[in-house]
Design a protein around this motif. Structure first.
Motif, PDB file in Angstrom:
ATOM      1  N   ILE A  16      97.534-111.641  14.894  1.00  0.00           N
ATOM      2  CA  ILE A  16      96.485-111.487  15.914  1.00  0.00           C
ATOM      3  C   ILE A  16      96.090-112.853  16.461  1.00  0.00           C
ATOM      4  CG2 ILE A  16      94.083-110.822  16.321  1.00  0.00           C
ATOM      5  CD1 ILE A  16      94.463-108.591  14.253  1.00  0.00           C
ATOM      6  N   ILE A  17      95.829-113.801  15.561  1.00  0.00           N
ATOM      7  CA  ILE A  17      95.427-115.150  15.977  1.00  0.00           C
ATOM      8  C   ILE A  17      96.544-115.807  16.780  1.00  0.00           C
ATOM      9  CG2 ILE A  17      94.835-117.462  15.139  1.00  0.00           C
ATOM     10  CD1 ILE A  17      93.445-116.079  12.752  1.00  0.00           C
ATOM     11  N   ALA A  18      97.798-115.658  16.317  1.00  0.00           N
ATOM     12  CA  ALA A  18      98.935-116.254  17.021  1.00  0.00           C
ATOM     13  C   ALA A  18      99.053-115.706  18.434  1.00  0.00           C
ATOM     14  CB  ALA A  18     100.221-115.992  16.247  1.00  0.00           C
ATOM     15  N   THR A  19      98.875-114.397  18.583  1.00  0.00           N
ATOM     16  CA  THR A  19      98.966-113.773  19.909  1.00  0.00           C
ATOM     17  C   THR A  19      97.905-114.322  20.842  1.00  0.00           C
ATOM     18  OG1 THR A  19      99.820-111.736  18.904  1.00  0.00           O
ATOM     19  CG2 THR A  19      98.939-111.572  21.129  1.00  0.00           C
ATOM     20  N   VAL A  20      96.677-114.460  20.356  1.00  0.00           N
ATOM     21  CA  VAL A  20      95.585-114.972  21.193  1.00  0.00           C
ATOM     22  C   VAL A  20      95.858-116.425  21.595  1.00  0.00           C
ATOM     23  CG1 VAL A  20      93.119-115.516  21.267  1.00  0.00           C
ATOM     24  CG2 VAL A  20      93.893-113.402  20.174  1.00  0.00           C
TER      25      VAL A  20
ATOM     26  N   ALA B 111      91.036-111.227   3.338  1.00  0.00           N
ATOM     27  CA  ALA B 111      92.293-111.480   4.053  1.00  0.00           C
ATOM     28  C   ALA B 111      92.067-112.408   5.242  1.00  0.00           C
ATOM     29  CB  ALA B 111      92.897-110.150   4.525  1.00  0.00           C
ATOM     30  N   PHE B 112      90.948-112.215   5.940  1.00  0.00           N
ATOM     31  CA  PHE B 112      90.618-113.086   7.079  1.00  0.00           C
ATOM     32  C   PHE B 112      90.420-114.527   6.626  1.00  0.00           C
ATOM     33  CE2 PHE B 112      87.037-115.113   9.334  1.00  0.00           C
ATOM     34  CZ  PHE B 112      87.662-115.365  10.549  1.00  0.00           C
ATOM     35  N   LEU B 113      89.733-114.714   5.498  1.00  0.00           N
ATOM     36  CA  LEU B 113      89.493-116.067   4.977  1.00  0.00           C
ATOM     37  C   LEU B 113      90.790-116.755   4.571  1.00  0.00           C
ATOM     38  CD1 LEU B 113      86.289-115.392   2.813  1.00  0.00           C
ATOM     39  CD2 LEU B 113      86.410-116.455   5.080  1.00  0.00           C
ATOM     40  N   VAL B 114      91.739-115.970   4.064  1.00  0.00           N
ATOM     41  CA  VAL B 114      93.044-116.543   3.700  1.00  0.00           C
ATOM     42  C   VAL B 114      93.879-116.815   4.951  1.00  0.00           C
ATOM     43  CG1 VAL B 114      95.216-116.091   2.491  1.00  0.00           C
ATOM     44  CG2 VAL B 114      93.041-115.416   1.451  1.00  0.00           C
ATOM     45  N   ALA B 115      93.839-115.883   5.914  1.00  0.00           N
ATOM     46  CA  ALA B 115      94.707-115.971   7.093  1.00  0.00           C
ATOM     47  C   ALA B 115      94.305-117.090   8.046  1.00  0.00           C
ATOM     48  CB  ALA B 115      94.693-114.632   7.839  1.00  0.00           C
ATOM     49  N   SER B 116      93.014-117.361   8.174  1.00  0.00           N
ATOM     50  CA  SER B 116      92.541-118.309   9.188  1.00  0.00           C
ATOM     51  C   SER B 116      93.143-119.702   9.046  1.00  0.00           C
ATOM     52  CB  SER B 116      91.015-118.381   9.173  1.00  0.00           C
ATOM     53  OG  SER B 116      90.469-117.149   9.581  1.00  0.00           O
ATOM     54  N   PRO B 117      93.052-120.352   7.874  1.00  0.00           N
ATOM     55  CA  PRO B 117      93.659-121.691   7.782  1.00  0.00           C
ATOM     56  C   PRO B 117      95.179-121.680   7.940  1.00  0.00           C
ATOM     57  CG  PRO B 117      92.892-120.943   5.613  1.00  0.00           C
ATOM     58  CD  PRO B 117      92.365-119.979   6.622  1.00  0.00           C
ATOM     59  N   VAL B 118      95.819-120.612   7.446  1.00  0.00           N
ATOM     60  CA  VAL B 118      97.279-120.519   7.582  1.00  0.00           C
ATOM     61  C   VAL B 118      97.655-120.400   9.064  1.00  0.00           C
ATOM     62  CG1 VAL B 118      99.329-119.150   7.036  1.00  0.00           C
ATOM     63  CG2 VAL B 118      97.542-119.477   5.304  1.00  0.00           C
ATOM     64  N   ALA B 119      96.935-119.536   9.792  1.00  0.00           N
ATOM     65  CA  ALA B 119      97.207-119.356  11.226  1.00  0.00           C
ATOM     66  C   ALA B 119      96.922-120.645  11.998  1.00  0.00           C
ATOM     67  CB  ALA B 119      96.365-118.211  11.781  1.00  0.00           C
ATOM     68  N   TRP B 120      95.846-121.339  11.629  1.00  0.00           N
ATOM     69  CA  TRP B 120      95.507-122.605  12.302  1.00  0.00           C
ATOM     70  C   TRP B 120      96.643-123.613  12.119  1.00  0.00           C
ATOM     71  CZ3 TRP B 120      95.028-127.634  10.667  1.00  0.00           C
ATOM     72  CH2 TRP B 120      94.445-128.527  11.572  1.00  0.00           C
ATOM     73  N   PHE B 121      97.173-123.711  10.919  1.00  0.00           N
ATOM     74  CA  PHE B 121      98.261-124.659  10.645  1.00  0.00           C
ATOM     75  C   PHE B 121      99.516-124.297  11.438  1.00  0.00           C
ATOM     76  CE2 PHE B 121     102.086-125.687   8.170  1.00  0.00           C
ATOM     77  CZ  PHE B 121     101.970-127.072   8.100  1.00  0.00           C
ATOM     78  N   ILE B 122      99.896-123.005  11.414  1.00  0.00           N
ATOM     79  CA  ILE B 122     101.123-122.562  12.087  1.00  0.00           C
ATOM     80  C   ILE B 122     101.019-122.781  13.597  1.00  0.00           C
ATOM     81  CG2 ILE B 122     102.526-120.539  12.654  1.00  0.00           C
ATOM     82  CD1 ILE B 122     101.863-119.464   9.853  1.00  0.00           C
ATOM     83  N   MET B 123      99.886-122.389  14.184  1.00  0.00           N
ATOM     84  CA  MET B 123      99.761-122.478  15.633  1.00  0.00           C
ATOM     85  C   MET B 123      99.571-123.916  16.099  1.00  0.00           C
ATOM     86  SD  MET B 123     100.534-119.548  16.265  1.00  0.00           S
ATOM     87  CE  MET B 123     100.611-119.822  18.039  1.00  0.00           C
ATOM     88  N   ASN B 124      98.988-124.766  15.277  1.00  0.00           N
ATOM     89  CA  ASN B 124      98.915-126.185  15.649  1.00  0.00           C
ATOM     90  C   ASN B 124     100.308-126.793  15.683  1.00  0.00           C
ATOM     91  OD1 ASN B 124      96.503-127.835  16.294  1.00  0.00           O
ATOM     92  ND2 ASN B 124      95.629-126.675  14.597  1.00  0.00           N
ATOM     93  N   ARG B 125     101.143-126.398  14.728  1.00  0.00           N
ATOM     94  CA  ARG B 125     102.526-126.877  14.731  1.00  0.00           C
ATOM     95  C   ARG B 125     103.259-126.381  15.979  1.00  0.00           C
ATOM     96  NH1 ARG B 125     105.007-128.589  10.001  1.00  0.00           N
ATOM     97  NH2 ARG B 125     106.786-128.889  11.410  1.00  0.00           N
ATOM     98  N   TRP B 126     103.010-125.138  16.358  1.00  0.00           N
ATOM     99  CA  TRP B 126     103.647-124.582  17.555  1.00  0.00           C
ATOM    100  C   TRP B 126     103.179-125.312  18.808  1.00  0.00           C
ATOM    101  CZ3 TRP B 126     101.585-121.656  21.735  1.00  0.00           C
ATOM    102  CH2 TRP B 126     102.559-121.086  22.585  1.00  0.00           C
ATOM    103  N   LEU B 127     101.902-125.614  18.895  1.00  0.00           N
ATOM    104  CA  LEU B 127     101.351-126.291  20.066  1.00  0.00           C
ATOM    105  C   LEU B 127     101.840-127.733  20.193  1.00  0.00           C
ATOM    106  CD1 LEU B 127      97.670-124.960  19.968  1.00  0.00           C
ATOM    107  CD2 LEU B 127      99.356-124.509  21.760  1.00  0.00           C
TER     108      LEU B 127
END
Length: 792
Positions: free
Chosen positions: A434-438, A728-744
């Motif tokens: 969800i975070i990645a899509t946004v 799950a949200f608390l676990v997913a947020s930092p992981v999504a932040w790391f992945i999408m920062n790498r993508w950006l």
């Protein structure tokens, strides 16, 4: 034995129709999604791997430092390939490609088709299957042409095209010396005909300057030649051949194996480190996660039914069954589920392939006759069954027969059971997607809303083919006088594309180091600023009709003025080494985006007068008329002065939007698989909530009799699930932040991920969980307590 197992397993499925349906539906979506992605992945990784001599084929690159940054470019001087073949014994063959679009005519058929100039060796180096003709000689004839089967059919119908004559543009005739099979869909080569390289010399287009990156060059190395040793030997070939020139190049040549060329095309600091391979890895991971989430559903629902199957386990153990046999039985059940799901998934995939192929802009097919496909299918069924059934099999087979049959067996409700961990894992994946899509959508909008520096609305361009360039003045006059266009301008390339760049420029106060500064090139005759809507900052536009000396006029962009260190650019004289010309600066325009909208730096640009050749005509449609009316008038004008050529036009805004094609496709795919992942997760949550409510039905009845409200009972049944989703949200947020920062990091003009993205994803996931669980909870809370208590 197998028949008995099958009968018992199917009976168990039918006894719990709702759970079986949820399990199978989850596996169908998970397996179907994984199959779609892996079909696409197979097409990506197999690109151009059909060449028989693949292991010895290399694409020539050059690495150079330009304007302070090191770049790797897949085009090289045209003379490089011939020099490598003649001077280096390690090279068995070399070939060049230069893509072009010509009008192809045969009888009354006239088609604008993309093709390429190529050396004759290209037909023996690469595996382009010739259906007619000799691969060694088909392009040796300076008046020969090789057509693909598809183009031959378009031009000649069912008749044999071999030996027939084709007209190129309006005055060049070629004999068909070869008909080749159509290129596979998974190839980087993109042509429908091949013309001999010598035709470029006849047209005066060939450029043998060692400093101009002009062609795509390939080499076939001899067997046993080391790539690294060959690179070390040829790296300074351009430097050596420009030693005595007025301007010495610093470009270093190196090879890129053709088997890696498609997947590894993105350069960082002059090294090819990524590209399509990143998309392949990302979506392979998404395929694995989607399938894993479906397997987690199966695990959770199977273990949730443990009390219902506990007595069965006890009886089997008393009857002599060993734990290993029970594990095999339960895994066998899950493999049966997996097989049924796979059959349904294959049907879904077959129907979804056209739509999915359109989404990713590729034609996808399932090769049913390929034994590798069926091996993969069997492995997918077994793997899915083993993953989905492993934990339930181990868990269910661990029950003790005595406790179960005495009725003393009770499930353990720990603070954090494996089942809860699986729910958290499942929603963690969903929230990350969800975070990645946004984030992807935000990045797209960030680029789309960027100031282009010109006005792309109602801006149209067409290529100046045939007599269009000869009759340009008449065409220009009639377009404007007839009311179809407000302004018209000729250019060397479309305003949305970069076709030309170069170095070796000098100006007052420039140094030797400035000779290596690269400028993007563009050409114009007049009215470019008016037609395209550029923002003039200083001076005036080029206008050869009012100022005849403007044939050698130039306009600079802001970045060029800054890079050249000019305080008063108007009137400045610019020279280029190796060219007997000098340009005088007449204007300065605001920087505009010619290349990627996701690059923060605008390259220095020189817009030259008509000393440069023109290939494109831009015209601004008249907003007083409808677009269709303007285009109808324009078509009549072009047909009048260029009757043999079809009127093909392109909107600048659509051409600009194609720059977002790759990232938009990523966003759409992320959205699609995020939706599917959420749906699978909700299926599992729905099933779990249903079983939890059923198992606590008497507790609910007692609570209601004692005065508990519907809200109290609904909250009681929902809060445990909400806690898991929040975790799950608390676990997913930092992981999504790391992945999408790498993508950006792939973009220099990029967004900063805002806090609201995470807040929105968290709120959405909670709402989804409440909606999914709330229905079952509300249904249990509103049930008649008397009826529930009587069922004891």
């Amino acid at each position: 034995m197998f028949g008995n197992f099958l009968k018992v397993s199917l009976r168990k499925m039918l006894q719990s129709k709702a759970v079986s349906t949820i399990n199978i539906l989850g596996l169908v979506i998970g397996m179907g999604s994984a199959m779609l992605i892996l079909i696409w992945v197979n097409g990506e990784v197999s690109t151009d791997r059909f060449h028989v001599k693949l292991d010895r084929l290399y694409w020539m690159y050059n690495r150079n430092k330009v304007n302070g940054s090191v770049y790797a470019v897949n085009q090289t001087p045209a003379v490089l390939a011939t020099t490598l073949k003649s001077d280096y014994p390690e090279v068995e063959a070399a070939a060049r490609f230069n893509y072009v679009t010509f009008l192809m005519s045969a009888g009354e058929k006239h088609l604008n088709v993309r093709g390429a100039f190529a050396d004759s060796s290209s037909l023996t180096m690469f595996t382009f299957s010739l259906l007619k003709g000799n691969p060694e000689g088909a392009l040796n004839d300076p008046s020969g042409i090789v057509l693909t089967k598809n183009l031959a059919r378009k031009l000649f119908g069912s008749a044999d095209a071999f030996g027939k004559t084709v007209r190129i543009d309006s005055n060049a005739y070629f004999k068909v010396t070869g008909v080749m099979d159509d290129l596979p869909g998974n190839s980087m080569f993109d042509f429908e005909y091949l013309l001999p390289w010598s035709f470029m010399s006849r047209l005066g287009w060939e450029d043998n300057n060692w400093t101009n990156n002009f062609s795509f060059s390939y080499v076939l190395l001899k067997p046993g030649v080391s790539e690294s040793a060959f690179d070390a030997k040829i790296k300074n070939i351009i430097i050596d051949h420009t030693k005595n020139a007025a301007f010495q190049s610093t470009a270093v040549v190196f090879t890129q194996p053709l088997r890696r060329a498609y997947l590894y095309s993105r350069a960082e600091n002059g090294n090819l480190v990524g590209g399509r391979i990143e998309m392949v890895r990302l979506f392979t991971l998404i395929a694995a996660l989607t399938l894993l989430i479906a397997c987690i559903n199966f695990m959770n629902l199977s273990t949730a039914r443990s009390e219902k199957r506990a007595r069965e386990v006890g009886i089997r153990k008393v009857s002599g069954a060993h734990r290993s046999g029970l594990i095999a039985h339960f895994i066998g059940e899950s493999i049966l589920f997996s097989f049924i799901a796979f059959c349904l998934a294959m049907i879904a995939v077959q129907f979804s392939l056209p739509a999915f192929g359109e989404l990713i802009n590729k034609t996808l097919v399932i090769n049913w006759n390929d034994p590798i496909y069926w091996v993969f299918a069997i492995l997918l069924i077994l793997l899915t069954g083993l993953i989905a059934g492993s934990y339930p099999a181990i868990y269910l087979s661990s029950f003790r027969a005595v406790q179960v049959l005495k009725g003393t067996f009770r499930k353990v409700h720990g603070l954090f059971t494996p089942r809860k961990a699986l729910v958290v894992l499942q929603f963690t994946f969903a929230i990350i997607l969800i975070i990645a899509t946004v984030v992807v959508q935000e990045q797209i909008e960030f680029g789309r809303t960027r100031d282009l520096g010109y006005n792309k609305n109602n801006l149209v361009y067409t290529f100046a083919q045939g007599d269009a360039d000869t009759h340009y003045q008449a065409i220009r006059q009639e377009l404007v006088n007839g009311g179809a266009a407000l302004a018209v301008s000729r250019t060397a390339n479309p305003i949305t594309q970069r076709w030309n760049s170069g170095s070796g420029y000098q100006w007052t106060g420039s140094s030797d180091a400035d000779l290596r500064m690269e400028f993007v090139g563009l050409g114009s005759d007049a009215d470019l600023i008016k037609t395209v809507g550029l923002k003039l900052l200083m001076g005036r536009d080029i206008d050869v009709y009012r100022y005849p000396t403007d044939t050698l006029a130039a306009i600079l962009n802001e970045s060029a003025v800054k890079a050249m260190g000019l305080k008063n650019p108007i009137g400045q004289i610019i020279r280029r080494i190796g060219y007997n010309q000098q340009w005088h600066v007449v204007g300065v325009v605001k920087d505009f985006i010619l290349e990627s909208p996701f690059e923060s730096t605008i390259n220095p640009m020189i817009i030259k007068g008509p000393s440069d050749f023109f290939q494109v005509i831009h015209f601004k449609l008249n907003p007083a008329n409808s677009v269709s009316a303007d285009l109808a008038k324009a078509e009549k004008v072009f047909k009048k002065f260029n009757p043999q050529y079809p009127f093909e036009y392109y909107f600048a805004d659509e051409s600009y939007d194609r720059k977002f094609r790759e990232v938009t496709r990523t966003g759409k795919l992320s959205f699609l698989f995020a939706g599917l992942t959420i749906f699978i997760s909700c299926l599992g949550l729905f099933g779990l909530a249903s079983y939890m409510a059923e198992n606590r039905i008497k507790e609910i009845g007692v609570r209601k009799v004692l005065g508990a409200s519907v809200f109290n009972v609904t909250t009681l049944l929902s809060r445990d699930f909400l806690k898991l989703v929040i975790l799950a949200f608390l676990v997913a947020s930092p992981v999504a932040w790391f992945i999408m920062n790498r993508w950006l990091e792939n973009y220099t003009y990029r967004i900063q991920i805002s806090w609201w993205v995470f807040a929105g994803a968290g709120l959405l996931s909670v709402l989804i969980a409440i909606t999914t669980v709330g229905y079952q909870s509300l249904r249990a809370a509103t049930a008649n307590p008397v009826k529930n208590l009587r069922s004891e």
